[in-house]
Design a protein around this motif. Structure first.
Motif, PDB file in Angstrom:
ATOM      1  N   ASN A 110     -26.190  18.282  -0.495  1.00 28.63           N
ATOM      2  CA  ASN A 110     -27.440  19.013  -0.699  1.00 28.63           C
ATOM      3  C   ASN A 110     -28.258  18.369  -1.815  1.00 28.63           C
ATOM      4  O   ASN A 110     -27.746  17.538  -2.576  1.00 28.63           O
ATOM      5  N   SER A 111     -29.527  18.775  -1.907  1.00 30.96           N
ATOM      6  CA  SER A 111     -30.429  18.165  -2.890  1.00 30.96           C
ATOM      7  C   SER A 111     -30.077  18.535  -4.326  1.00 30.96           C
ATOM      8  O   SER A 111     -30.498  17.855  -5.268  1.00 30.96           O
ATOM      9  N   GLY A 112     -29.296  19.584  -4.519  1.00 32.10           N
ATOM     10  CA  GLY A 112     -28.854  19.946  -5.868  1.00 32.10           C
ATOM     11  C   GLY A 112     -27.953  18.906  -6.488  1.00 32.10           C
ATOM     12  O   GLY A 112     -27.744  18.885  -7.702  1.00 32.10           O
ATOM     13  N   MET A 113     -27.410  18.004  -5.644  1.00 36.08           N
ATOM     14  CA  MET A 113     -26.513  16.959  -6.126  1.00 36.08           C
ATOM     15  C   MET A 113     -27.260  15.767  -6.723  1.00 36.08           C
ATOM     16  O   MET A 113     -26.624  14.842  -7.245  1.00 36.08           O
ATOM     17  N   ALA A 114     -28.573  15.770  -6.639  1.00 35.83           N
ATOM     18  CA  ALA A 114     -29.370  14.645  -7.130  1.00 35.83           C
ATOM     19  C   ALA A 114     -29.484  14.703  -8.649  1.00 35.83           C
ATOM     20  O   ALA A 114     -30.529  15.034  -9.212  1.00 35.83           O
ATOM     21  N   THR A 115     -28.382  14.389  -9.309  1.00 34.12           N
ATOM     22  CA  THR A 115     -28.350  14.415 -10.768  1.00 34.12           C
ATOM     23  C   THR A 115     -27.376  13.358 -11.277  1.00 34.12           C
ATOM     24  O   THR A 115     -26.467  12.930 -10.552  1.00 34.12           O
ATOM     25  N   GLY A 116     -27.590  12.906 -12.499  1.00 32.84           N
ATOM     26  CA  GLY A 116     -26.768  11.854 -13.070  1.00 32.84           C
ATOM     27  C   GLY A 116     -25.293  12.206 -13.119  1.00 32.84           C
ATOM     28  O   GLY A 116     -24.933  13.343 -13.434  1.00 32.84           O
ATOM     29  N   GLY A 117     -24.454  11.236 -12.825  1.00 30.44           N
ATOM     30  CA  GLY A 117     -23.017  11.436 -12.891  1.00 30.44           C
ATOM     31  C   GLY A 117     -22.358  11.826 -11.589  1.00 30.44           C
ATOM     32  O   GLY A 117     -21.124  11.869 -11.495  1.00 30.44           O
ATOM     33  N   MET A 118     -23.160  12.098 -10.561  1.00 30.96           N
ATOM     34  CA  MET A 118     -22.591  12.543  -9.284  1.00 30.96           C
ATOM     35  C   MET A 118     -21.760  11.428  -8.635  1.00 30.96           C
ATOM     36  O   MET A 118     -20.665  11.672  -8.122  1.00 30.96           O
ATOM     37  N   GLY A 119     -22.269  10.208  -8.672  1.00 32.37           N
ATOM     38  CA  GLY A 119     -21.532   9.091  -8.093  1.00 32.37           C
ATOM     39  C   GLY A 119     -20.283   8.754  -8.888  1.00 32.37           C
ATOM     40  O   GLY A 119     -19.251   8.380  -8.316  1.00 32.37           O
TER      41      GLY A 119
END
Length: 282
Positions: free
Chosen positions: A208-217
């Motif tokens: 989902n778009s909520g995952m578009a944040t630093g550190g996710m990868g």
């Protein structure tokens, strides 16, 4: 393209044997972090530990030791500037993840070459973030006989494959992957992330778009490392790690506008216990 179903989680995440010890669940080396990006090393190693890795060593800059030892007392730390210590760690671990927060310095360049020149058959190397950028920029060949997993987002894949995002079709991605490393697994991080391996392509139905944040990868890399360490290297293991990462994020996103990687990490043991109890069920 084959869709990855949640049944794969039940198949991969199996109950632990009553008689077992930390050595049964993988020895993971995470080479990550730098002066400006210490958080990436913390997220990646914390994800590996919370996803069940038996032993996790973080090779990073010494100035980050205190932060890592305080936040993640379960992890060991070594100085990645100490060449002999690093080489010993590479040889003594079964899974090596390199790249999160590493930066693109000459030190990072040397670390990548050291890993690729010294890993052997039977080990797994996960290349993420800065490692992929430097491999693309320096045209570093993937000559290792270890299993290779690459985890680029579309921008990193563009640099590595020379495919503009608009041309990153299934056929083009498969063709370019064969030229880069015909035996590697590619996880292309995007909306409904895809996995490429030889002539096979898989897609998760989660995220989902909520995952578009630093550190996710960085968090995903740690989960993949933890899964391979305890469940073994396989396409199924990699797919399960990718799907669990996004499945937890989807549950959090139902109530939270932004999904923080640290919250995914905290939920890992609970969700893994849930799916391990479903083993064998349809």
């Amino acid at each position: 393209m084959e869709k990855i179903s949640k049944n794969i989680l039940n198949q991969v995440i199996i109950p632990r044997k009553p008689e077992s010890y930390k050595g049964n669940y993988g020895k993971i080396l995470i080479i990550a972090g730098s002066t400006n990006f210490g958080g990436a090393a913390i997220l990646c190693s914390s994800a590996a530990i919370n996803s069940g890795a038996g032993l996790v060593t973080v090779a990073t800059t010494p100035e980050k030791f205190t932060a890592i030892n305080t936040r993640i007392p379960e992890a060991m730390t070594i100085d990645y500037f100490n060449k002999q210590e690093l080489l010993t760690a590479i040889l003594n671990n079964t899974v090596i993840a390199i790249g999160p927060g590493l930066g693109i310095s000459s030190t990072a360049r040397g670390l990548i070459k050291t890993v690729l020149n010294n890993t052997i058959t039977g080990q797994t190397v996960i290349l993420d973030a800065s490692a992929l950028t430097l491999i693309a920029e320096e045209k570093i060949p993937l000559q290792t006989t270890a299993h290779v997993i690459m985890t680029p987002h579309q921008g990193e894949w563009q640099r590595l494959s020379n495919l503009p995002i608009s041309e990153q079709t299934i056929d083009n991605n498969l063709k370019q992957l064969q030229g880069i490393d015909s035996k590697a697994i590619l996880i292309l991080k995007k909306h409904l992330s895809e996995i490429y391996y030889k002539d096979q392509v898989f897609q998760i139905q989660a995220g989902n778009s909520g995952m578009a944040t630093g550190g996710m990868g960085d968090t995903l890399t740690g989960i993949i490392a933890g899964f391979i360490g305890q469940f073994g290297y396989s396409l199924k293991t990699v797919a399960a790690a990718l799907l669990l990462h996004s499945t937890i994020a989807d549950q959090l996103n139902q109530k939270e506008y932004v999904v923080l990687p640290s919250k995914i990490i905290n939920k890992l043991p609970k969700y893994m216990a849930k799916f391990s109890q479903l083993t064998g069920e349809k």
